[in-house]
Write a protein that holds these residues in place. Structure first.
Motif, PDB file in Angstrom:
ATOM      1  N   UNK A 190       0.871  -1.173   0.000  1.00 35.40           N
ATOM      2  CA  UNK A 190       0.000   0.000   0.000  1.00 35.40           C
ATOM      3  C   UNK A 190       0.913   1.229   0.000  1.00 35.40           C
ATOM      4  N   UNK A 191       0.697   2.114  -0.968  1.00 32.47           N
ATOM      5  CA  UNK A 191       1.596   3.269  -1.111  1.00 32.47           C
ATOM      6  C   UNK A 191       0.827   4.552  -0.838  1.00 32.47           C
ATOM      7  N   UNK A 192       1.453   5.431  -0.063  1.00 32.78           N
ATOM      8  CA  UNK A 192       0.904   6.767   0.170  1.00 32.78           C
ATOM      9  C   UNK A 192       1.967   7.758  -0.270  1.00 32.78           C
ATOM     10  N   UNK A 193       1.538   8.809  -0.909  1.00 35.67           N
ATOM     11  CA  UNK A 193       2.517   9.754  -1.423  1.00 35.67           C
ATOM     12  C   UNK A 193       1.940  11.159  -1.414  1.00 35.67           C
ATOM     13  N   UNK A 194       2.715  12.125  -0.918  1.00 31.54           N
ATOM     14  CA  UNK A 194       2.394  13.532  -1.169  1.00 31.54           C
ATOM     15  C   UNK A 194       3.703  14.242  -1.466  1.00 31.54           C
ATOM     16  N   UNK A 195       3.646  15.182  -2.354  1.00 28.74           N
ATOM     17  CA  UNK A 195       4.877  15.812  -2.810  1.00 28.74           C
ATOM     18  C   UNK A 195       5.756  14.798  -3.521  1.00 28.74           C
ATOM     19  N   UNK A 196       7.068  15.060  -3.521  1.00 30.56           N
ATOM     20  CA  UNK A 196       8.014  14.136  -4.173  1.00 30.56           C
ATOM     21  C   UNK A 196       9.116  13.829  -3.171  1.00 30.56           C
ATOM     22  N   UNK A 197       8.850  12.816  -2.353  1.00 29.19           N
ATOM     23  CA  UNK A 197       9.757  12.529  -1.247  1.00 29.19           C
ATOM     24  C   UNK A 197      11.140  12.077  -1.721  1.00 29.19           C
ATOM     25  N   UNK A 198      11.220  11.174  -2.706  1.00 24.06           N
ATOM     26  CA  UNK A 198      12.571  10.744  -3.121  1.00 24.06           C
ATOM     27  C   UNK A 198      13.428  11.927  -3.571  1.00 24.06           C
ATOM     28  N   UNK A 331      12.019  19.907   8.524  1.00 23.41           N
ATOM     29  CA  UNK A 331      11.865  18.597   7.875  1.00 23.41           C
ATOM     30  C   UNK A 331      11.307  18.807   6.481  1.00 23.41           C
ATOM     31  N   UNK A 332      12.008  18.273   5.477  1.00 20.09           N
ATOM     32  CA  UNK A 332      11.574  18.489   4.092  1.00 20.09           C
ATOM     33  C   UNK A 332      11.157  17.196   3.409  1.00 20.09           C
ATOM     34  N   UNK A 333      11.550  16.054   3.954  1.00 22.62           N
ATOM     35  CA  UNK A 333      11.164  14.783   3.327  1.00 22.62           C
ATOM     36  C   UNK A 333      11.113  13.693   4.380  1.00 22.62           C
ATOM     37  N   UNK A 334      10.134  12.795   4.178  1.00 23.41           N
ATOM     38  CA  UNK A 334      10.020  11.630   5.061  1.00 23.41           C
ATOM     39  C   UNK A 334       9.607  10.436   4.206  1.00 23.41           C
ATOM     40  N   UNK A 335      10.281   9.312   4.402  1.00 20.51           N
ATOM     41  CA  UNK A 335       9.826   8.084   3.741  1.00 20.51           C
ATOM     42  C   UNK A 335       9.840   6.953   4.754  1.00 20.51           C
ATOM     43  N   UNK A 336       8.964   5.984   4.497  1.00 26.31           N
ATOM     44  CA  UNK A 336       8.937   4.781   5.326  1.00 26.31           C
ATOM     45  C   UNK A 336       8.593   3.590   4.451  1.00 26.31           C
ATOM     46  N   UNK A 362       4.033  15.541  11.460  1.00 28.29           N
ATOM     47  CA  UNK A 362       4.784  16.786  11.215  1.00 28.29           C
ATOM     48  C   UNK A 362       4.363  17.434   9.915  1.00 28.29           C
ATOM     49  N   UNK A 363       4.575  18.728   9.906  1.00 23.55           N
ATOM     50  CA  UNK A 363       4.407  19.496   8.684  1.00 23.55           C
ATOM     51  C   UNK A 363       5.554  19.142   7.747  1.00 23.55           C
ATOM     52  N   UNK A 364       5.245  18.454   6.675  1.00 28.40           N
ATOM     53  CA  UNK A 364       6.299  18.036   5.738  1.00 28.40           C
ATOM     54  C   UNK A 364       5.645  17.851   4.383  1.00 28.40           C
TER      55      UNK A 364
END
Lengths: 773, 773
Positions: A190-198, A331-336, A362-364
């Protein structure tokens, strides 16, 4: 007898039998907030305390019915095996045995998509056969007479093994599933994405990537799972230790093909659920089936061993997190990427998503999560207090601390700098948000300013401070209906479907009703958890009971009061608007002329006043959440690798605190449970057989009072919350979420060592202490 | 969840705390009468029949609770005696005895104004002490260990003796009381007067004066009186074989000082009441007190002997009646002087007024009645099916026949000529009145035209025809509230406080709800008789259940339907007014487009629809009554003095017949009970001790199937009844009222002998036959 005519209606779109339609929902007039309260906000003692202390309170385990039989279940000793032959006749012939069921006897009776008795075990402890006898000893003896020829099948316990090429496929589509609720694409997360984390990670000034692991933890409720089932003709009555009588009823109706009107599920008292008792389980159905077969009531109560072995648990996790920040700590990017081993089945089992905190703490702008559910040869997991968030917070809140260390920033300041005024996912504002206050007040209470870096600490005993936060959607909402009956003598019964898990629901609803009605607490009785006689209610889960049922109770009380004042108006010769209810009397606000509530009620044609009201929907355009910041002070014994939590501060925004005493208990219980999760608890299994090695309270360690800090300081940091008529949000789950991370952060602060695997056992801590820093 | 906004309100004047005030009562929109019905009016089988036949139906006698004790009562063997010494210690020491109570232990616990245990027995069978033990045998043995030193006091059993000068005064004010509800003037009768009856009698062309006597008759319910009491903390749950759970609750609350909310009284099934089970009795309180003392549930079920000896009964009467008529048969004057021996107490005991028929059966301008209640050394009487009217009709309806004989007129014609279009007392018109039809249709059915005078009859077996009529106020009225819940799968629960005495209440309410809602009978369950969970209800007495609760059930069903159609409207894209419910679906009346009821219910925020409605008040300016004319054909065996009822025709106007099968059963049961009263039943006592000589079904003769005529023909002679929304009046009591008089009149027609004392035993009949005519 009628509700207020001035209803608002709201329209919602629903899909009904394939058509999309707008459905009008009635919304009771929302009441203005209370001004000064006399009962709400006070530490009223638990109204059911005396009954609990004296034993008058009857739990499911206490139910005794004439002729009641004792049900027992034969469970698989193998992690995966086919039943080649099942010999039930010797058991059936044992005197005192009145019903025996094998898979062939209950074919088609299904729960969560699976047969209630299985001819192929998919985990050690799975139900194969069941029987009922006149006493427990006979039932146990009969179990031992059941002959099974097993054909073992290859099993797999660990997610890495289950994901490996060539692993035995536990379901036709393979062992890898997405971790969410939605439709599954085999093999895909299951993938969740907002913005462009990579890309944001790539571009970030500072990045960290870490792996965190959490154990399978078990609920260990004081009252084990259990049910008593009795038939009256074609009607079924079930006492179940459950969080939600109506969910139990639905499951029974569906499995047994019964109408809702003929199934009565009761749970006046219960001893803990924590998410593991949201609906019926196989034992419930087996009790009902054995009762039907034998013509006698059947009690099916799990032993502590069964409760562990075949019961529910919070699934383990392996979480690979990355964070990107500016040098100044934005914080500008978060991935898990998270892996959750979910046992033999996902269908019908909710275990939560451990990627949630990464998405919403967090606001990210740039976030990406991948969530896997991996089938293994284990029982299915279940919801467990803040499902997913506890695992997720353990990872994220350590990573944030690690980033703070990396940047040389204070962890509290780093968090404050990255809080979000709006829900980070939807972008909508929170209806209220006291998280910053929680951080500030909590930091002050724990003495955060005195926190020193680990390098300053030496010797065997080293002290450290840690912090972590939580956000949790806790606004409740419909369906939430309450009915209040004012009897002819002025005494009041509040009818609610809500089960009181031990949290104080009965007490708080008493306060709300008494406050709004203007009567004494002693005049109010809460009758709850009965599908025949109380209004529909969701289970007491999702921190929703106070926020859902509370406003409904207040509205029902207001409706009763409205009818009462209308009836009093001609008696006192004054308009209803000039009257108020105080201490059991309706009184003219100016003249003081009064008449007893009981006199009015007794004079009415119906001899009682009934108010039924439902809570309106939540307001649009805002997000409802509770918040918490928690602070641990630990002392690490570097010689034995033990951690003692010396102080704990738990600061919360869950709106108005209706009863500081029950609320503090709720918070303290959550913190204690979090301490167990951080330091003690993990299910361990024999890799060869898949059987649990610590299926009992002797071996599965939950914290005792000796593991508790002398004080767990609870702080109310809530700003006003306008989104419902009682001003309260939920506080059931927030208290456990950040605990383990706060402790791990404190251990790191004490020792300079980062413990990324929970629980933080002496072995792990000693290993970390002996490794290079 | 809300009732219809378009409520009417009505004002009634009430006295509340000393002030006379106008109280507004909400009155639900009265519904128009049903057009064509599909379920109402059909002989639906009893919905609880299978449960009763299989034993699944749980009566109070069937209640078994874990740890339950068996309660027993020590009763006075003397008709009047003081307890000089009471030795309870030997009983208390017997192993297995867990609680013993004497008068000193329960001082101040009062029922109907009297202590629940008495230190001075005022009748044989009165409660002196009570105890509870682990089994019945131990309890019986313990009773035998209680030592009492009695000081006998003079007693008096017969009213003539009690009224005689020098009789022992059983109460300080003397033994002579008025026979009514109102304030008592010692020594004075209750007097009713309209016109000038003495003058009219004096002036009448024909006058007759006669004395009639009726026996003390006992209810002999299939289920004896009994209760099971259990405490949960300070809450009390009582299962009681009762006609009215709310009256039992009030009595318990008052006696024990408990709030209504903490006392739960249940009676899902019960085996007959006939007026003897309208409230709690001493055994109920003793069960509760012994349960509190022992900490265990206590079952207190009266033996058949106790049920007779200390239980309820219809008091005997001695009625001196006079009638004045014109030669053409117009009744111009009626007087009655009635004496009712009422045992040891009048307070709290309603036994009815036997002067009622004289007041209200016939159009007569000049009526005077004097009614005496005489204290005797007997248990207090109670209501018994048509209290008073059965005794009164036995007298009046024979007197009218005697007058017809005197005038040479036909008894049916004489009655038809004296019927009243208006209520003779108030002068107000009846809402409907089918009495003339009852007389005409009944006469036709029995073959009245073939009736021959007695002088034409000879031989050992002589046949005769007799007639008698009844009027009975049976319109019911508020309080009558019903709640209906439509569950998420479309199944329906009707909640009503009404107890089903075995008359079919559950079945008829199912029909009403299913008819109005448009769902199948199988979708409806009636849950009744539970003070915690069902709306307030008067006891099932006064022939009021159908007429009171029935309209409330229909209104509640209509309210549920209204909400259902409102919710269906957007789904079907059509206004609610164009929709109807048929066979579990909401359907557009024209297009036929439909959606399942279950889908709508499941889509609602509250997941259920709840409708609560109360029956509106009866219309002003009219009198509501049921009517009956009954015809007996008897065969007298002049050798043995026995009477066989060969045929019986029972014609009734009780408005719409909702279920011909259950209605006929009700009528036939009443007729059979009347046959027992006419021919068999009488309490007999030993004059020396006052103890009953026939306290058991072996000696107290109630009719068996062998005493029944082969057929009891039931005729519905009702014109439309507009006064409530189901068009039904009560039919519980009318069937017994005229039976004994019709039989006595038939015996007179067969033999030429007038039997003015009931029952018409062989000894009495043989004596009459051997006397000069």
């Amino acid at each position: 007898m009628s509700d207020d005519c001035a209803e608002k209606t709201v329209e919602t779109e629903l899909e009904i039998e394939g058509r999309k339609v707008k459905v009008r929902a009635q919304m009771e007039r929302q009441l203005p907030p209370w001004g000064k309260t006399t009962l709400v906000g006070k530490s009223l003692r638990r109204v059911d305390g005396p009954d609990k202390v004296t034993g008058a309170a009857r739990y499911t385990h206490d139910v005794q019915l004439p002729g009641m039989l004792y049900g027992k279940v034969l469970r698989s000793p193998h992690a995966r095996a086919r039943v080649a032959e099942l010999g039930l006749s010797a058991a059936a012939k044992l005197p005192g045995v009145l019903a025996v069921l094998g898979p062939g006897d209950v074919r088609g009776v299904r729960l969560g998509g699976r047969e209630v008795l299985s001819a192929e075990a998919s985990y050690a402890g799975e139900e194969i056969a069941a029987l009922a006898a006149t006493d427990e000893e006979t039932a146990e003896e009969a179990l031992s007479l059941i002959r099974v020829r097993w054909e073992p099948l290859p099993h797999v316990l660990e997610p890495e093994d289950a994901m490996a090429p060539g692993a035995p496929a536990l379901q036709p589509g393979g062992n890898v599933l997405g971790g969410g609720f939605g439709p599954q694409t085999p093999g895909k997360p299951e993938v969740y994405e907002r913005g462009d984390a990579p890309a944001a990670l790539e571009a970030a000034e500072v990045t960290l990537e870490r792996i965190y692991e959490t154990p399978a933890a078990q609920h260990a409720c004081l009252e084990t799972h259990g049910a008593v089932a009795a038939w009256d003709g074609d009607g079924l009555t079930v006492w179940e230790s459950t969080q939600g009588v109506f969910f139990v009823r639905s499951a029974l109706c569906e499995a047994l093909g019964l109408p809702a009107s003929r199934v009565r599920v009761l749970c006046p008292f219960m001893g803990g659920g924590f998410g593991s008792k949201n609906s019926a389980d196989r034992y419930t159905l087996l009790a009902a089936l054995l009762a039907r077969r034998s013509g006698r009531p059947v009690r099916m109560v799990l032993s502590r061993r069964e409760d562990f072995e075949a019961g529910a648990y919070r699934p383990a996790s392996r979480q690979q997190l990355a964070i990107g920040l500016t040098r100044r700590g934005r914080i500008v990017a978060l991935t898990s990427r998270a892996v959750n081993p979910v046992g033999s089945a996902l269908e019908g089992h909710y275990f939560g998503s451990c990627v949630g905190p990464v998405q919403d703490f967090y606001s990210c702008a740039n976030v990406r999560t991948e969530n896997y559910a991996i089938l293994t040869s284990s029982p299915p997991p279940s919801a467990f207090r803040a499902p997913g968030h506890v695992q997720g917070a353990f990872a994220l809140e350590q990573l944030v601390d690690e980033a703070a260390d990396e940047l040389g920033l204070d962890p509290v300041r780093l968090r404050l700098a990255n809080l979000s005024a709006n829900d980070p996912d939807s972008g909508l504002p929170y209806a209220s948000n006291g998280l910053a206050s929680c951080l500030r007040l909590g930091a002050k209470a724990i003495g955060w300013d005195s926190r020193k870096p680990p390098r300053t600490k030496t010797g065997r005993f080293r002290s450290g401070l840690g912090v972590a936060i939580a956000t949790w959607g806790a606004g409740g909402g419909p369906p939430a209906v309450a009915q209040i009956v004012l009897h002819e003598d002025g005494s009041v019964v509040v009818l609610t479907g809500a089960c009181d898990l031990g949290t104080g629901t009965r007490t708080v609803m008493t306060q709300i009703a008494a406050e709004e009605l203007g009567v004494a607490v002693s005049a109010v009785l809460v009758a709850n958890g009965d599908t025949r006689t109380t209004p529909y209610c969701l289970p007491s889960f999702g921190s929703l009971t106070v926020a859902s049922t509370g406003p409904a109770v207040r509205l029902a009380a207001a409706e009763v009061k409205r009818q009462l004042l209308d009836a009093a108006s001609p008696i006192l010769g004054a308009p209803a608007s000039s009257l108020l209810v105080m201490r059991g009397k309706v009184r003219h606000a100016v003249t003081g002329k009064s008449v007893a509530v009981a006199s009015i009620a007794a004079s009415l044609p119906a001899r009682m006043i009934v108010g039924t009201s439902q809570r309106g929907p939540n307001p649009d355009g805002v997000v409802l959440a509770s918040f918490s910041a928690q602070f641990a002070q630990v002392e690490v014994d570097c010689r034995f690798g033990t951690v003692r939590v010396k102080r704990f501060v738990s600061a919360h925004d869950c709106g108005r605190v209706l009863n500081p005493a029950t609320w503090s208990s709720q918070i303290q219980g959550g913190v204690l449970q979090g301490i167990g999760y951080a330091l003690l608890e993990q299910r361990t299994r024999d890799p060869g057989t898949g059987r649990q090695l610590n299926a009992g309270l002797l071996d599965y360690k939950i914290p005792t009072v000796l593991d508790s800090p002398p004080e767990i300081e609870v702080i109310d940091a809530a700003p006003p919350y306008p989104a419902n008529n009682i001003g309260a949000k939920g506080s059931g789950e927030p208290p456990i979420i950040p605990v383990a991370a706060a402790i791990a952060n404190a251990v790191a602060n004490a020792t300079g060592r980062r413990l990324r695997t929970a629980p933080i056992t002496p072995a792990r801590l000693l290993a970390a202490l002996s490794a290079e820093p």
